[in-house]
Structure formats: C-alpha cells, structure tokens
Design a protein around this motif. Structure first.
Motif, PDB file in Angstrom:
ATOM      1  N   MET A   1       0.853  -1.191   0.000  1.00 59.81           N
ATOM      2  CA  MET A   1       0.000   0.000   0.000  1.00 59.81           C
ATOM      3  C   MET A   1       0.889   1.241   0.000  1.00 59.81           C
ATOM      4  O   MET A   1       1.777   1.380   0.837  1.00 59.81           O
ATOM      5  N   THR A   2       0.679   2.092  -0.979  1.00 64.25           N
ATOM      6  CA  THR A   2       1.458   3.320  -1.110  1.00 64.25           C
ATOM      7  C   THR A   2       0.533   4.519  -0.920  1.00 64.25           C
ATOM      8  O   THR A   2      -0.602   4.519  -1.409  1.00 64.25           O
ATOM      9  N   ILE A   3       1.034   5.525  -0.209  1.00 65.55           N
ATOM     10  CA  ILE A   3       0.268   6.752   0.029  1.00 65.55           C
ATOM     11  C   ILE A   3       0.937   7.883  -0.729  1.00 65.55           C
ATOM     12  O   ILE A   3       2.138   8.133  -0.576  1.00 65.55           O
ATOM     13  N   CYS A   4       0.173   8.552  -1.555  1.00 65.65           N
ATOM     14  CA  CYS A   4       0.713   9.671  -2.327  1.00 65.65           C
ATOM     15  C   CYS A   4       0.958  10.859  -1.411  1.00 65.65           C
ATOM     16  O   CYS A   4       0.039  11.298  -0.701  1.00 65.65           O
ATOM     17  N   PRO A   5       2.174  11.412  -1.384  1.00 68.74           N
ATOM     18  CA  PRO A   5       2.449  12.567  -0.522  1.00 68.74           C
ATOM     19  C   PRO A   5       1.781  13.849  -1.003  1.00 68.74           C
ATOM     20  O   PRO A   5       1.702  14.821  -0.256  1.00 68.74           O
ATOM     21  N   CYS A   6       1.279  13.862  -2.227  1.00 68.92           N
ATOM     22  CA  CYS A   6       0.651  15.076  -2.764  1.00 68.92           C
ATOM     23  C   CYS A   6      -0.830  15.158  -2.417  1.00 68.92           C
ATOM     24  O   CYS A   6      -1.311  16.185  -1.932  1.00 68.92           O
ATOM     25  N   CYS A   7      -1.561  14.078  -2.688  1.00 68.45           N
ATOM     26  CA  CYS A   7      -3.011  14.110  -2.474  1.00 68.45           C
ATOM     27  C   CYS A   7      -3.479  13.174  -1.384  1.00 68.45           C
ATOM     28  O   CYS A   7      -4.643  13.221  -0.984  1.00 68.45           O
ATOM     29  N   GLY A   8      -2.606  12.301  -0.876  1.00 66.39           N
ATOM     30  CA  GLY A   8      -2.982  11.381   0.183  1.00 66.39           C
ATOM     31  C   GLY A   8      -3.726  10.155  -0.289  1.00 66.39           C
ATOM     32  O   GLY A   8      -4.227   9.380   0.535  1.00 66.39           O
ATOM     33  N   PHE A  11      -2.947   3.641  -2.827  1.00 70.40           N
ATOM     34  CA  PHE A  11      -3.059   2.745  -3.976  1.00 70.40           C
ATOM     35  C   PHE A  11      -1.977   1.676  -3.881  1.00 70.40           C
ATOM     36  O   PHE A  11      -1.014   1.802  -3.115  1.00 70.40           O
ATOM     37  N   SER A  12      -2.149   0.655  -4.655  1.00 72.00           N
ATOM     38  CA  SER A  12      -1.176  -0.438  -4.713  1.00 72.00           C
ATOM     39  C   SER A  12      -0.214  -0.179  -5.860  1.00 72.00           C
ATOM     40  O   SER A  12      -0.627   0.132  -6.980  1.00 72.00           O
ATOM     41  N   GLY A  13       1.070  -0.287  -5.570  1.00 67.84           N
ATOM     42  CA  GLY A  13       2.075  -0.052  -6.591  1.00 67.84           C
ATOM     43  C   GLY A  13       3.147   0.879  -6.097  1.00 67.84           C
ATOM     44  O   GLY A  13       3.116   1.358  -4.949  1.00 67.84           O
ATOM     45  N   ALA A  14       4.113   1.164  -6.959  1.00 65.45           N
ATOM     46  CA  ALA A  14       5.223   2.041  -6.604  1.00 65.45           C
ATOM     47  C   ALA A  14       4.896   3.471  -6.989  1.00 65.45           C
ATOM     48  O   ALA A  14       4.223   3.730  -7.991  1.00 65.45           O
ATOM     49  N   LEU A  15       5.407   4.392  -6.192  1.00 65.17           N
ATOM     50  CA  LEU A  15       5.163   5.812  -6.461  1.00 65.17           C
ATOM     51  C   LEU A  15       5.914   6.264  -7.712  1.00 65.17           C
ATOM     52  O   LEU A  15       5.541   7.257  -8.339  1.00 65.17           O
ATOM     53  N   SER A  16       6.950   5.509  -8.085  1.00 65.92           N
ATOM     54  CA  SER A  16       7.692   5.866  -9.297  1.00 65.92           C
ATOM     55  C   SER A  16       6.839   5.691 -10.553  1.00 65.92           C
ATOM     56  O   SER A  16       7.111   6.306 -11.589  1.00 65.92           O
ATOM     57  N   ASP A  17       5.807   4.859 -10.478  1.00 69.35           N
ATOM     58  CA  ASP A  17       4.902   4.672 -11.615  1.00 69.35           C
ATOM     59  C   ASP A  17       3.841   5.769 -11.687  1.00 69.35           C
ATOM     60  O   ASP A  17       3.087   5.833 -12.663  1.00 69.35           O
ATOM     61  N   GLY A  18       3.762   6.587 -10.659  1.00 65.47           N
ATOM     62  CA  GLY A  18       2.806   7.688 -10.658  1.00 65.47           C
ATOM     63  C   GLY A  18       1.573   7.372  -9.829  1.00 65.47           C
ATOM     64  O   GLY A  18       1.141   6.222  -9.727  1.00 65.47           O
ATOM     65  N   CYS A  19       1.025   8.421  -9.222  1.00 64.42           N
ATOM     66  CA  CYS A  19      -0.202   8.279  -8.425  1.00 64.42           C
ATOM     67  C   CYS A  19      -1.379   8.068  -9.364  1.00 64.42           C
ATOM     68  O   CYS A  19      -1.505   8.751 -10.387  1.00 64.42           O
ATOM     69  N   LYS A  20      -2.248   7.144  -9.043  1.00 68.49           N
ATOM     70  CA  LYS A  20      -3.383   6.828  -9.894  1.00 68.49           C
ATOM     71  C   LYS A  20      -4.483   7.876  -9.831  1.00 68.49           C
ATOM     72  O   LYS A  20      -5.414   7.830 -10.626  1.00 68.49           O
ATOM     73  N   GLN A  21      -4.356   8.829  -8.878  1.00 68.91           N
ATOM     74  CA  GLN A  21      -5.382   9.863  -8.778  1.00 68.91           C
ATOM     75  C   GLN A  21      -4.893  11.212  -9.291  1.00 68.91           C
ATOM     76  O   GLN A  21      -5.553  11.847 -10.108  1.00 68.91           O
ATOM     77  N   CYS A  22      -3.720  11.649  -8.812  1.00 67.31           N
ATOM     78  CA  CYS A  22      -3.232  12.971  -9.224  1.00 67.31           C
ATOM     79  C   CYS A  22      -2.093  12.894 -10.239  1.00 67.31           C
ATOM     80  O   CYS A  22      -1.705  13.917 -10.811  1.00 67.31           O
ATOM     81  N   GLY A  23      -1.515  11.710 -10.438  1.00 65.80           N
ATOM     82  CA  GLY A  23      -0.456  11.545 -11.423  1.00 65.80           C
ATOM     83  C   GLY A  23       0.924  11.898 -10.938  1.00 65.80           C
ATOM     84  O   GLY A  23       1.893  11.825 -11.712  1.00 65.80           O
ATOM     85  N   ALA A  24       1.077  12.300  -9.695  1.00 65.09           N
ATOM     86  CA  ALA A  24       2.402  12.642  -9.181  1.00 65.09           C
ATOM     87  C   ALA A  24       3.256  11.389  -9.105  1.00 65.09           C
ATOM     88  O   ALA A  24       2.775  10.296  -8.820  1.00 65.09           O
ATOM     89  N   ARG A  25       4.563  11.560  -9.382  1.00 70.17           N
ATOM     90  CA  ARG A  25       5.463  10.419  -9.346  1.00 70.17           C
ATOM     91  C   ARG A  25       6.771  10.823  -8.671  1.00 70.17           C
ATOM     92  O   ARG A  25       7.140  12.001  -8.650  1.00 70.17           O
ATOM     93  N   ALA A  26       7.449   9.839  -8.125  1.00 69.18           N
ATOM     94  CA  ALA A  26       8.737  10.072  -7.479  1.00 69.18           C
ATOM     95  C   ALA A  26       9.797  10.316  -8.534  1.00 69.18           C
ATOM     96  O   ALA A  26       9.813   9.664  -9.579  1.00 69.18           O
ATOM     97  N   VAL A  27      10.701  11.255  -8.257  1.00 66.65           N
ATOM     98  CA  VAL A  27      11.766  11.583  -9.207  1.00 66.65           C
ATOM     99  C   VAL A  27      13.048  10.825  -8.901  1.00 66.65           C
ATOM    100  O   VAL A  27      14.022  10.920  -9.644  1.00 66.65           O
ATOM    101  N   GLY A  28      13.072  10.117  -7.766  1.00 59.29           N
ATOM    102  CA  GLY A  28      14.261   9.361  -7.403  1.00 59.29           C
ATOM    103  C   GLY A  28      14.023   8.597  -6.117  1.00 59.29           C
ATOM    104  O   GLY A  28      12.954   8.671  -5.500  1.00 59.29           O
ATOM    105  N   GLU A  29      15.016   7.858  -5.708  1.00 58.97           N
ATOM    106  CA  GLU A  29      14.915   7.101  -4.476  1.00 58.97           C
ATOM    107  C   GLU A  29      14.989   8.032  -3.269  1.00 58.97           C
ATOM    108  O   GLU A  29      15.612   9.102  -3.329  1.00 58.97           O
ATOM    109  N   ALA A  30      14.343   7.623  -2.180  1.00 56.84           N
ATOM    110  CA  ALA A  30      14.376   8.417  -0.948  1.00 56.84           C
ATOM    111  C   ALA A  30      15.781   8.476  -0.394  1.00 56.84           C
ATOM    112  O   ALA A  30      16.564   7.523  -0.529  1.00 56.84           O
ATOM    113  N   LEU A  31      16.111   9.629   0.208  1.00 51.30           N
ATOM    114  CA  LEU A  31      17.445   9.795   0.770  1.00 51.30           C
ATOM    115  C   LEU A  31      17.645   8.829   1.932  1.00 51.30           C
ATOM    116  O   LEU A  31      16.727   8.601   2.739  1.00 51.30           O
TER     117      LEU A  31
END
Length: 306
Positions: A1-8, A11-31
């Motif tokens: 379970m992944t939580i989008c930091p933009c819209c909350g 969804f199931s999946g990686a954030l690098s593939d993009g949020c299924k609601q707002c489309g935001a995606r991770a630009v890189g690995e977390a520090l």
C-alpha cells in the motif's frame, strides 16, 4: 500500500509509476537516513522556557505588590517581612490562574522530562530540562505556601467583616430607635411603626431592617402596679415594678415603652441559632458570649431562649 504525498490517495504499486489519482510520481529514491544524527534541544527548551516564564511572572507580581506597599518609602524595600507580605499578595492575585497552569505545566513537564531520559540519543539537555522543571515546581510550592500561611488571617478578616456588617445594622436601628424615643417619649411597638415615623432619606434604615427579623425585637416598660399581696388596711399602696412587653395583651392604653432588646441573626441569617447577636441598652454582643457570662449577662432569660 502506497500513500501519495501530494493528495494522500492510497493505492497499490510504486510511487515511481505515478499516483493513480493525481499523477504525481517520485523523481528518485528516498534519501538514506544519516549515519549520525544530532540530538534535539527542543524538549529541554520547552521546560526551560516554561519554568523561566513562571518565575518571571511571580517575581513581577511580587515587585508590583511591593511597590504598592512601600508607597515611596525606601526603608520598606530593605525589610524582609515586607517582601514576604508582598509575596503573599502576589500569590493571592495569581491563585486562580497560576494554580491550574502550574498543574498543567508540571504534568506535561514530567512527561517531557521522562521522554528525554528514556531517549538520550535523540534528546539532549537533561540538566537544563531538570532545572526548568524544578523552577516550575518551586514556584508552585512557593505560591501554595504563601497562600496557606495567610488563610487563618484571611478567615479572621472575613469574620470581622461579617461582624462589622451585623454591628452596622444594629447601630443603624439603634440610632433610629433613640430618635423615635426622643421624639415620642417611647420606643415603637414594632418595626413598621419605626419606619413610618422616622425619616430615612438614604434608605439605610430600610436596608438594616431588611436584614433583621421582626420577632427579634422586644420593647418593654416599667410601670406601677398595686401589690395585692399586702393587707388593704395599710395606708396607701405598696408600689412595685412590673415589666411589660408589646406582646402583653393586658398592656394599658398609652403605655410608654422605656427599654428594648433586639436579637439579630448571625452569619446564617436565621434567627434563633447559636450565632445570633443580642442588643440591649446600647450594648451588642454575641449570644454565645452572653451564655458564657460575658458582656450582656443582664439580658433576660426569655431573650436567650430561641
């Protein structure tokens, strides 16, 4: 379970593939977490600031109270007991605000201090936190101590104020009774007659009578009566004194009352209890003092019995 930091959105999946609601995606690995982290002073700072503020408020109130007590006299500023009295005044002024705040500050402060002790790697400033907590506790204990030592004196002052109010009612009614007696050569039969015939432009008499009970007023008189116990062959008649009150149905027409006794309710405002007061011939005293044989012992037994 992944939580989008933009819209909350969850969804199931990686954030690098993009949020299924707002489309935001991770630009890189977390520090990565740093190898060494500096401990935080934040919690210790909260305790230090809280203790400092409480000390500052109490000190300021004490100085203000001392300034009012000194009234420009420099000698009082160097007298120890004057500062103690100023502290007592400050403690009473702050009691309704400081006591709840102190309880809250101590409760929260203890929880913060325990968290600092339990995680020394994350939080530092244990000594400073302890000093701030002790400052808060010392202010609370000092206020409680200063209030506690003045409670007996304040209770005495409260009782003196209550007694002064009762005595003020007595002197107001007594003055009106003497004025009535000087004008009509008799005391009134009841309070209604007193109010009708004595001027009360400021309403002080009406206010005093409102605090009294009509049944506590007992006017009396000394009249001449024939002693029937002596022989009729004696020359003249033997005269004796008999005391009559306004409640005597056999009182002669035009009887002049020459004395009075007034019973006043005490603090409970109920006539006929142990805290009553007795007023008689210009003297007012407590009923319990009369019963002990103090001032006012000459009051008749009928008045002493409720």
């Amino acid at each position: 379970m992944t939580i989008c930091p933009c819209c909350g959105f969850k969804f199931s999946g990686a954030l690098s593939d993009g949020c299924k609601q707002c489309g935001a995606r991770a630009v890189g690995e977390a520090l990565p977490r740093p190898a060494n982290e500096l401990p935080s002073y934040g919690r210790a700072l909260v305790l230090v600031v809280t203790g400092s503020l409480l000390v500052l408020v109490f000190t300021t109130q004490t100085i203000m109270a001392m300034a009012q007590r000194s009234s420009g006299s420099l000698e009082r500023l160097f007298q120890f007991w004057q500062w103690i009295a100023a502290g007592e005044t400050a403690a009473w002024r702050l009691k309704w605000i400081s006591i709840p705040v102190l309880f809250l500050a101590l409760w929260v402060g203890l929880k913060i201090y325990r968290s600092i002790r339990q995680e020394p790697a994350r939080f530092c400033g244990v000594k400073q936190a302890r000093r701030g907590l002790l400052a808060s506790a010392m202010v609370g204990l000092l206020i409680a101590l200063l209030i506690g030592i003045t409670v007996p004196a304040r209770l005495r002052q409260r009782q003196m104020a209550i007694d002064a109010g009762i005595q003020a009612d007595w002197y107001t009614v007594e003055r009106a009774l003497f004025e009535y007696q000087a004008r009509y050569k008799t005391y009134p039969a009841d309070f209604n007659d007193l109010q009708k015939r004595i001027a009360d432009p400021h309403g002080t008499l009406a206010k005093a009578l409102a605090n009294l009970d009509q049944s506590g007023y007992h006017p009396g008189a000394d009249v001449a009566a024939v002693d029937t116990g002596q022989s009729r062959n004696l020359r003249g008649a033997v005269i004796r004194k008999a005391s009559l009150t306004s409640t005597d149905d056999a009182a002669p027409q035009g009887l002049a009352f020459t004395t009075f006794e007034l019973r006043l309710p005490g603090e409970d405002k109920i006539l006929g209890t142990e805290d009553d007061w007795i007023g008689h011939e210009g003297v007012i005293t407590r009923l319990k003092d009369v019963a002990k044989g103090g001032v006012g012992r000459s009051v008749s037994a009928g008045i002493l019995n409720p």
